[in-house]
Design an enzyme around this catalytic site. Structure first.
Site, PDB file in Angstrom:
ATOM      1  CB  SER A  29      -0.956  -0.041   1.205  1.00  0.00           C
ATOM      2  OG  SER A  29      -1.930   0.970   1.120  1.00  0.00           O
TER       3      SER A  29
ATOM      4  CG  ASP B  17      -4.405  -2.120   0.361  1.00  0.00           C
ATOM      5  OD1 ASP B  17      -3.220  -2.456   0.476  1.00  0.00           O
ATOM      6  OD2 ASP B  17      -4.981  -1.360   1.155  1.00  0.00           O
TER       7      ASP B  17
END
Length: 562
Positions: free
Chosen positions: A79, A298
């Site tokens: 991320s 993600d």
């Protein structure tokens, strides 16, 4: 194939290898960026002093600065951490410019500061540039600014001088969560089989002149950001930061060879070798083509702290273990984690239908991130091959940690996008925490062979602990040793500034809702009825609820004035 009792790679005498694993953090990537900024500045300053000592002609054991070497060997990121890893990989093609405090000119800031502090804001994320007539929406927020910042970060001329502290190759891992997954087949004697799907994914890169191995993409330091592997790095960074629903999923093209080259340790083998190293390429279900595209989101969904990827890179094999004792360690992984899980919640005990589904999602996520091998190592004493930098802030004598130390910790990590002052505060807190970490924690026993070449007086001047027993791996010199955290005013938005966000939020909500209704497949009358219901009944309640949630969290953290 399998490998038993694997030994770690041989150490280069007088050299300490360093790996950075950067966890997911949403807008608190500003904190991770500050940590990296200070670390690179410290390494550069030390190398400059060593070069000055070389020019005097003195032998290393008479230098007035430590003479050992540190090599940055591996990076991993999830991320926000993945974005930091990608930006750093690109920026290392040119001399590093540390971010001054206060910033002299945001336009001339280094790439990490520009991307995380001055280059992004909630108003950009609330634009509607991503919504086109007749096309289905891909996310709740406008990701156009992320595409622009990624392109800008990669648009750096190659061919700059290589830092003396940078290993060749530098191994880079960007984690993602593959929505397609990769199937692996378990075969049984009766001809039956059972498929298991692996969704925890990562892309592997190397930066340097050394040829890349199977399934790894080489980032040529002499090429610009338009080169194919650099473009894939940018796509991987966008994919790992694709917070589900909030930011759009990304299509990433993978090669079959990338999966066939994967290795990981597994319990098994035999009584004499309980741990084996598996090469599972032969287990993979045959893919129909060499290249295929799949949607990725993600990486933090299943692996928010990509520690193990860096550890394996340093060791040279999934089954090898790096020396851990303070007297013998010569490699270490440093986890940069803005949001460490440092609080234990009360046991969930609620059988209501409205509460169980949400908690089930939390349980899935936490179980996917559970790593018993890391728990075992954390419980062992005298481990100097793994460290963590996490937020610590002192405010008028009170100690704050984790998300409560960060202005960006509000709203589940999204709060930093509300104000540049939030992100700037956390960036410089990251710098300060890195300074304290290098001074106090990244140390080894003075008997470690790494320090054999030091001038004797250095051990007494730089030593820490009883009898100066511990010495720093990365020494801080000059002003870097003296930089201190000044208790700046805790940043806060005014009520008026927060109210000014209502208009762009309303425009974005209306535009996304309109696009969703158009995509619904309803007839004309159905679309009109749903649209009218949104405007007259739902919109006000939804926006009021968002506003109340934002205000409550900001007030609880003293981030709202008025």
């Amino acid at each position: 194939m399998s490998e038993h009792n694997a030994a770690p790679r041989a150490a280069e005498p007088g050299t300490f290898e360093l790996g950075l694993a950067m966890a997911g953090a949403v807008s608190a990537g500003a904190y991770s960026a500050g940590v990296v900024d200070f670390l690179i500045e410290a390494l550069n300053a030390w190398e400059a002093e060593k070069e000055a000592q070389r020019q005097t002609g003195k032998p290393p054991h008479k230098w007035t600065v430590p003479s050992h070497q540190v090599r940055l060997k591996a990076l991993s990121g999830t991320s926000a951490g993945g974005i930091c890893a990608a930006i750093l990989s690109s920026a290392l093609r040119q001399p590093w410019q540390p971010q001054p405090r206060p910033p002299a000119n945001p336009e001339d800031a280094n790439p990490l500061y520009r991307a995380w502090v001055s280059g992004i804001d909630i108003r950009q994320l609330l634009n509607t540039d991503d919504l086109t007539e007749g096309a289905a929406p891909e996310s709740l927020l406008d990701c156009t600014v992320l595409d622009r910042l990624t392109a800008q970060a990669l648009d750096i001329p190659g061919g700059g001088p290589k830092p003396a502290w940078l290993a060749d190759p530098l191994e880079v891992f960007i984690t993602t969560t593959s929505l397609a997954g990769v199937p692996y087949s378990l075969a049984f004697e009766d001809g039956q089989r059972d498929l298991m799907w692996r969704h925890a994914d990562h892309l592997a890169f190397t930066l340097g002149d050394t040829p890349a191995g199977p399934g790894v993409h080489r980032l040529d330091p002499s090429r610009d950001g338009a080169a194919e592997s650099w473009g894939l790095l940018g796509q991987a960074a966008l994919a790992t930061s694709a917070f589900p629903l909030g930011l759009k999923a990304r299509s990433v093209v993978r090669q079959r060879a990338e999966f066939e080259a994967l290795e990981w340790p597994f319990p098994g083998g035999d009584e004499a070798h309980p741990d084996a190293c598996c090469h599972p390429g032969h287990l993979a279900t045959r893919l129909t083509q060499d290249d295929f595209a799949a949607s990725h989101v993600d990486g933090g969904v299943v692996n928010n702290e990509p520690f193990e990827l860096v550890r394996r890179a340093l060791a040279g094999s999934p089954c090898a273990r790096n020396p851990r004792r303070a007297t013998e360690a010569h490699r270490a992984v440093v986890l940069v984690d803005p949001f460490p899980n440092d609080r234990v919640e009360a046991p969930f005990n609620d059988t209501r239908l409205t509460r169980v589904p949400g908690r089930l999602l939390t349980a899935w996520k936490q179980q996917a991130r559970f790593k018993p091998d890391e728990l075992a190592l954390a419980a062992a004493g005298d481990t100097y091959s793994r460290f963590m930098i996490a937020p610590v802030r002192w405010d008028h004598g009170q100690r704050h940690t984790g998300d409560m130390a960060l202005a960006c910790g509000s709203l589940g990590g999204f709060g930093g996008f509300l104000a540049e002052s939030f992100r700037r505060h956390d960036y410089f807190l990251g710098r300060y925490n890195c300074q304290r970490f290098l001074q106090r924690h990244l140390v080894l026993d003075h008997r470690n062979p790494l320090f054999d070449g030091w001038e004797p007086g250095l051990k007494s001047s730089l030593g820490r602990g009883p009898g100066n027993q511990f010495l720093p791996v990365v020494p801080l010199l000059g002003t870097l040793a003296a930089e201190a955290w000044r208790e700046e005013t805790w940043p806060a938005l005014s009520t008026a500034e927060l109210e000014a966000l209502k208009a762009p939020l309303k425009r974005r909500a209306d535009a996304v809702t309109k696009a969703l209704i158009a995509e619904s497949g309803l007839g004309w009358w159905g679309r009109q009825a749903v649209g009218l219901g949104w405007r007259l009944l739902a919109r006000g309640k939804v926006l009021d609820q968002i506003g109340a949630t934002v205000k409550d969290d900001l007030r609880r953290r003293h981030l709202l004035r008025g």
